[in-house]
Structure formats: structure tokens, C-alpha cells
Write an enzyme that holds these catalytic residues in place. Structure first.
Site, PDB file in Angstrom:
ATOM      1  N   ASP A   1       0.875  -1.178   0.000  1.00 34.84           N
ATOM      2  CA  ASP A   1       0.000   0.000   0.000  1.00 34.84           C
ATOM      3  C   ASP A   1       0.910   1.226   0.000  1.00 34.84           C
ATOM      4  O   ASP A   1       1.606   1.481   0.995  1.00 34.84           O
ATOM      5  CB  ASP A   1      -0.878  -0.042   1.257  1.00 34.84           C
ATOM      6  CG  ASP A   1      -1.733   1.202   1.408  1.00 34.84           C
ATOM      7  OD1 ASP A   1      -1.578   2.161   0.626  1.00 34.84           O
ATOM      8  OD2 ASP A   1      -2.556   1.219   2.344  1.00 34.84           O
TER       9      ASP A   1
ATOM     10  N   ASN B   1       2.379   5.649 -10.274  1.00 33.27           N
ATOM     11  CA  ASN B   1       1.125   5.649 -11.014  1.00 33.27           C
ATOM     12  C   ASN B   1      -0.094   5.369 -10.125  1.00 33.27           C
ATOM     13  O   ASN B   1      -1.214   5.724 -10.488  1.00 33.27           O
ATOM     14  CB  ASN B   1       1.218   4.589 -12.125  1.00 33.27           C
ATOM     15  CG  ASN B   1      -0.134   4.244 -12.717  1.00 33.27           C
ATOM     16  OD1 ASN B   1      -0.645   4.957 -13.575  1.00 33.27           O
ATOM     17  ND2 ASN B   1      -0.754   3.162 -12.233  1.00 33.27           N
TER      18      ASN B   1
ATOM     19  N   TYR C   1      -8.817  15.196  -5.503  1.00 33.18           N
ATOM     20  CA  TYR C   1      -8.010  14.572  -6.560  1.00 33.18           C
ATOM     21  C   TYR C   1      -7.131  15.616  -7.267  1.00 33.18           C
ATOM     22  O   TYR C   1      -5.926  15.399  -7.458  1.00 33.18           O
ATOM     23  CB  TYR C   1      -8.961  13.904  -7.559  1.00 33.18           C
ATOM     24  CG  TYR C   1      -8.303  13.166  -8.694  1.00 33.18           C
ATOM     25  CD1 TYR C   1      -7.751  11.898  -8.500  1.00 33.18           C
ATOM     26  CD2 TYR C   1      -8.253  13.725  -9.979  1.00 33.18           C
ATOM     27  CE1 TYR C   1      -7.165  11.206  -9.556  1.00 33.18           C
ATOM     28  CE2 TYR C   1      -7.673  13.038 -11.025  1.00 33.18           C
ATOM     29  CZ  TYR C   1      -7.131  11.782 -10.810  1.00 33.18           C
ATOM     30  OH  TYR C   1      -6.549  11.104 -11.860  1.00 33.18           O
TER      31      TYR C   1
ATOM     32  N   LYS D   1      -3.072  15.859  -7.494  1.00 31.02           N
ATOM     33  CA  LYS D   1      -2.367  15.819  -8.782  1.00 31.02           C
ATOM     34  C   LYS D   1      -1.568  17.111  -9.026  1.00 31.02           C
ATOM     35  O   LYS D   1      -0.511  17.078  -9.659  1.00 31.02           O
ATOM     36  CB  LYS D   1      -3.361  15.557  -9.922  1.00 31.02           C
ATOM     37  CG  LYS D   1      -4.030  14.184  -9.835  1.00 31.02           C
ATOM     38  CD  LYS D   1      -3.014  13.056  -9.909  1.00 31.02           C
ATOM     39  CE  LYS D   1      -3.642  11.680  -9.921  1.00 31.02           C
ATOM     40  NZ  LYS D   1      -2.644  10.607 -10.066  1.00 31.02           N
TER      41      LYS D   1
HETATM   42  P1  NAP Z   1      -7.403   2.320 -12.097  1.00 28.10           P
HETATM   43  O1  NAP Z   1      -7.772   1.511 -13.282  1.00 28.10           O
HETATM   44  O2  NAP Z   1      -8.442   2.594 -11.065  1.00 28.10           O
HETATM   45  O3  NAP Z   1      -6.117   1.641 -11.392  1.00 28.10           O
HETATM   46  C1  NAP Z   1      -5.593   2.199 -10.242  1.00 28.10           C
HETATM   47  C2  NAP Z   1      -4.376   1.421  -9.820  1.00 28.10           C
HETATM   48  O4  NAP Z   1      -3.869   2.013  -8.612  1.00 28.10           O
HETATM   49  C3  NAP Z   1      -4.687  -0.035  -9.512  1.00 28.10           C
HETATM   50  O5  NAP Z   1      -3.664  -0.851 -10.033  1.00 28.10           O
HETATM   51  C4  NAP Z   1      -4.673  -0.078  -7.985  1.00 28.10           C
HETATM   52  O6  NAP Z   1      -4.194  -1.316  -7.494  1.00 28.10           O
HETATM   53  C5  NAP Z   1      -3.645   0.984  -7.668  1.00 28.10           C
HETATM   54  N1  NAP Z   1      -3.761   1.462  -6.295  1.00 28.10           N
HETATM   55  C6  NAP Z   1      -4.805   2.091  -5.705  1.00 28.10           C
HETATM   56  N2  NAP Z   1      -4.532   2.336  -4.423  1.00 28.10           N
HETATM   57  C7  NAP Z   1      -3.278   1.868  -4.188  1.00 28.10           C
HETATM   58  C8  NAP Z   1      -2.449   1.841  -3.050  1.00 28.10           C
HETATM   59  N3  NAP Z   1      -2.838   2.358  -1.880  1.00 28.10           N
HETATM   60  N4  NAP Z   1      -1.220   1.274  -3.167  1.00 28.10           N
HETATM   61  C9  NAP Z   1      -0.802   0.731  -4.342  1.00 28.10           C
HETATM   62  N5  NAP Z   1      -1.572   0.737  -5.457  1.00 28.10           N
HETATM   63  C10 NAP Z   1      -2.793   1.289  -5.370  1.00 28.10           C
HETATM   64  O7  NAP Z   1      -6.846   3.749 -12.509  1.00 28.10           O
HETATM   65  P2  NAP Z   1      -6.187   4.282 -13.865  1.00 28.10           P
HETATM   66  O8  NAP Z   1      -7.243   4.988 -14.613  1.00 28.10           O
HETATM   67  O9  NAP Z   1      -5.380   3.232 -14.516  1.00 28.10           O
HETATM   68  O10 NAP Z   1      -5.230   5.413 -13.258  1.00 28.10           O
HETATM   69  C11 NAP Z   1      -3.832   5.229 -13.074  1.00 28.10           C
HETATM   70  C12 NAP Z   1      -3.226   6.575 -12.709  1.00 28.10           C
HETATM   71  O11 NAP Z   1      -3.475   7.493 -13.763  1.00 28.10           O
HETATM   72  C13 NAP Z   1      -3.816   7.187 -11.442  1.00 28.10           C
HETATM   73  O12 NAP Z   1      -2.812   7.868 -10.730  1.00 28.10           O
HETATM   74  C14 NAP Z   1      -4.820   8.164 -11.985  1.00 28.10           C
HETATM   75  O13 NAP Z   1      -5.075   9.210 -11.087  1.00 28.10           O
HETATM   76  C15 NAP Z   1      -4.102   8.650 -13.232  1.00 28.10           C
HETATM   77  N6  NAP Z   1      -4.990   9.246 -14.243  1.00 28.10           N
HETATM   78  C16 NAP Z   1      -5.986   8.508 -14.803  1.00 28.10           C
HETATM   79  C17 NAP Z   1      -6.801   9.114 -15.757  1.00 28.10           C
HETATM   80  C18 NAP Z   1      -7.918   8.391 -16.454  1.00 28.10           C
HETATM   81  O14 NAP Z   1      -8.654   9.027 -17.215  1.00 28.10           O
HETATM   82  N7  NAP Z   1      -8.076   7.072 -16.264  1.00 28.10           N
HETATM   83  C19 NAP Z   1      -6.599  10.458 -16.093  1.00 28.10           C
HETATM   84  C20 NAP Z   1      -5.578  11.172 -15.477  1.00 28.10           C
HETATM   85  C21 NAP Z   1      -4.773  10.542 -14.549  1.00 28.10           C
HETATM   86  P3  NAP Z   1      -5.053  -2.324  -6.583  1.00 28.10           P
HETATM   87  O15 NAP Z   1      -6.366  -2.556  -7.244  1.00 28.10           O
HETATM   88  O16 NAP Z   1      -4.159  -3.517  -6.534  1.00 28.10           O
HETATM   89  O17 NAP Z   1      -5.204  -1.645  -5.259  1.00 28.10           O
END
Ligand code: NAP
Length: 256
Positions: free
Chosen positions: A73, A100, A165, A169
Site C-alpha cells: 500500500d 502511477n 483529486y 495531482k
Molecule cells: P485504475 O484503473 O483505477 O487503477 C488504479 C491502480 O492504482 C490499480 O492498479 C490499484 O491497485 C492501484 N492502487 C490504488 N490504491 C493503491 C495503493 N494504496 N497502493 C498501491 N496501489 C494502489 O486507474 P487508472 O485509470 O489506470 O489510473 C492510473 C493513474 O493514472 C492514477 O494515478 C490516476 O489518477 C491517473 N490518471 C488517470 C486518468 C484516467 O482518465 N483514467 C486520467 C488522469 C490521470 P489495486 O487494485 O491492486 O489496489
């Protein structure tokens, strides 16, 4: 003119060890697979989704790459320290850190609970500080390293309903720029990538109306793919970007 030293695209991360946090799905898993395709040994960090992290590792191995799942975590400072020590004991070096891991707990600020604010800040912003804090002493000794922090366009321009959020960021951007200045003299590059609206479980969870409104605000008229983000991260993790540090690069179809 100095001789060209940059390896040809393809296996340019061969011999490198990369830690990607939150790599069990979404953007993180695409980053893990992309870095592995370029030759890196990838540590696929997860928190709750151990089985899915295992599937990412299996996919990388099926493609001929090397990877291992590491549970931790990132909001837990001591646990991050243990993860880093275990990785160092096994591999002897880490060359690339991609912060990430990220979560959302959206609400209007007037209704946002303190818990929801803290939860998002603790994972998205403090989590990145934790891994950077524990790995920096090794990067300093190695006199090289690449850190890529996954921010968001929400952190660049703000977003109603995402005060927690967006604060996390935007904080990542300040962290990136400051650490970049501290570490530049030791050949360590620190950059942020700010994705726009990317097709993952995070955005699939949004109501249909919110998704449509978001797509309408993208000049390219479509959501991005995790692979679009992963390509930029791979570039920033490689020797092809050795003179780029302290930057925030958007991958957003023209949104910002
Ligand atoms: P996602 O599909 O919800 O995946 C999130 C990931 O973060 C999962 O692998 C989850 O792992 C991990 N995570 C959450 N809490 C954690 C913790 N306490 N310790 C370690 N791992 C943790 O999200 P995503 O869309 O791929 O986003 C990835 C990154 O890109 C994030 O930082 C997000 O803010 C950023 N982002 C996303 C978007 C978008 O449109 N999707 C846009 C801008 C930025 P577990 O399930 O194993 O906990």
C-alpha cells in the site's frame, strides 16, 4: 558533435529494473507491459488486486519479458520502505520509478468528507513521496535514475467535483518540479505525465452523462488509451530523454 550513444528503439531498457506502482490494471498495467517490451525487469506493484497483478506478470512473461508482482500500500511509509529494501536485496538496483497508483473519491467540496480528502491525498500524493523518499538514496549513489509521476489534467487546470483529486495531482506537479531541481546534478530525471480522459476502470465508473461531457471537451473527440500514456512514460524512462527534467507533459487529445 558528440557521438550518438542512445540505443536503437526496441530493447533500450534492457538491464534496467523498473518499479511501477498501481500496475495491477489500467494505465499502470500498460506501462508495466510497455517497459517490459523494451527490456526492463518490471516490478508490478499492487495493493488490493494481487490476482490481477499476477495476470500482468503472466502476460509479460508470455511475451518473453521479466516481471514480478510486489504487494504494498503506497500510502504506508514503512511498507514502502520494506518494499524498496526487498527489491534492492533481490535486484541490487532500481533504475526507473513510475508513481502511477491513484484513486478518486469525487464529490463537491461542500459535501466532501475529511476522510475522502485524506484518503485521496495519502495515496496519490504522499504515496509518491514515500517511494521517492525511499529510493532516492539509491538513485543518488547510482548517479542516475528516472522518476515519472502520473499526474492528471485535473491537477493542471482543476476540475469541479474533484478538489481532493486535483489537489493531489497538482501537488504531484510541485513534487516533481522540486525533486527534479534537487536531483538534476546527479543525472536523475524527474518528470510528470498528465493524462486527460483515459479509458480505464477509473473512468468507466463515471456516470454516462459525465463521460459524454468529458468526451465533448476533448478536441480529438475521443478518450485516450492506457497505451497512449505508456508510450510517453517509456520515452521518459529511457536514455532518449536524458536532458528532459522537471516537465509536465499532457497526454489528453488536446484537452488542456
Ligand atoms: P485504475 O484503473 O483505477 O487503477 C488504479 C491502480 O492504482 C490499480 O492498479 C490499484 O491497485 C492501484 N492502487 C490504488 N490504491 C493503491 C495503493 N494504496 N497502493 C498501491 N496501489 C494502489 O486507474 P487508472 O485509470 O489506470 O489510473 C492510473 C493513474 O493514472 C492514477 O494515478 C490516476 O489518477 C491517473 N490518471 C488517470 C486518468 C484516467 O482518465 N483514467 C486520467 C488522469 C490521470 P489495486 O487494485 O491492486 O489496489
Amino acid at each position: 558533435m558528440e557521438e550518438e550513444k542512445i540505443p536503437a528503439p526496441g530493447r533500450e531498457l534492457a538491464g534496467k529494473v523498473a518499479l511501477v506502482t498501481g500496475a495491477s490494471r489500467g494505465i499502470g498495467s500498460a506501462i508495466a507491459v510497455t517497459l517490459a517490451r523494451q527490456g526492463a525487469m518490471v516490478l508490478v506493484n499492487y495493493n488490493g488486486s494481487g490476482q490481477r497483478a499476477g495476470e500482468v506478470v503472466a502476460r509479460i512473461e508470455a511475451e518473453g519479458g521479466a516481471a514480478r508482482a510486489v504487494g504494498c500500500d503506497v500510502s504506508d511509509f514503512a511498507a514502502c520502505g520494506r518494499m524498496v529494501e526487498e527489491i534492492m536485496a533481490e535486484h541490487g538496483h532500481v533504475d526507473i520509478l513510475v508513481n502511477n497508483a491513484g484513486v478518486t473519491r469525487d464529490n463537491l467540496v461542500a459535501r466532501m468528507s475529511e476522510d475522502d480528502y485524506d484518503y485521496v491525498l495519502d495515496i496519490n500524493l504522499k504515496g509518491a513521496f514515500h517511494t521517492i523518499r525511499h529510493l532516492t538514496r539509491y538513485f543518488l549513489k547510482q548517479k542516475k535514475g528516472k522518476i515519472v509521476n502520473i499526474s492528471s489534467v485535473s491537477g493542471v487546470v482543476g476540475n469541479a467535483g474533484q478538489a481532493n483529486y486535483a489537489a493531489s495531482k497538482a501537488g504531484l506537479i510541485g513534487l516533481t518540479k522540486s525533486v527534479a531541481k534537487e536531483l538534476a546534478g546527479r543525472n536523475i530525471c524527474v518528470n510528470a505525465v498528465a493524462p486527460g480522459f483515459i479509458e480505464t476502470e477509473m473512468t468507466q465508473a463515471l456516470p454516462q452523462r459525465a463521460r459524454e461531457a468529458a468526451v465533448a471537451s476533448i478536441p480529438m473527440g475521443r478518450m485516450g488509451s492506457p497505451w497512449d500514456v505508456a508510450e510517453l512514460v517509456a520515452f521518459l524512462a529511457s536514455g532518449r530523454s536524458d536532458y528532459i527534467t522537471g516537465q509536465v507533459i499532457c497526454v489528453d487529445g488536446g484537452m488542456v
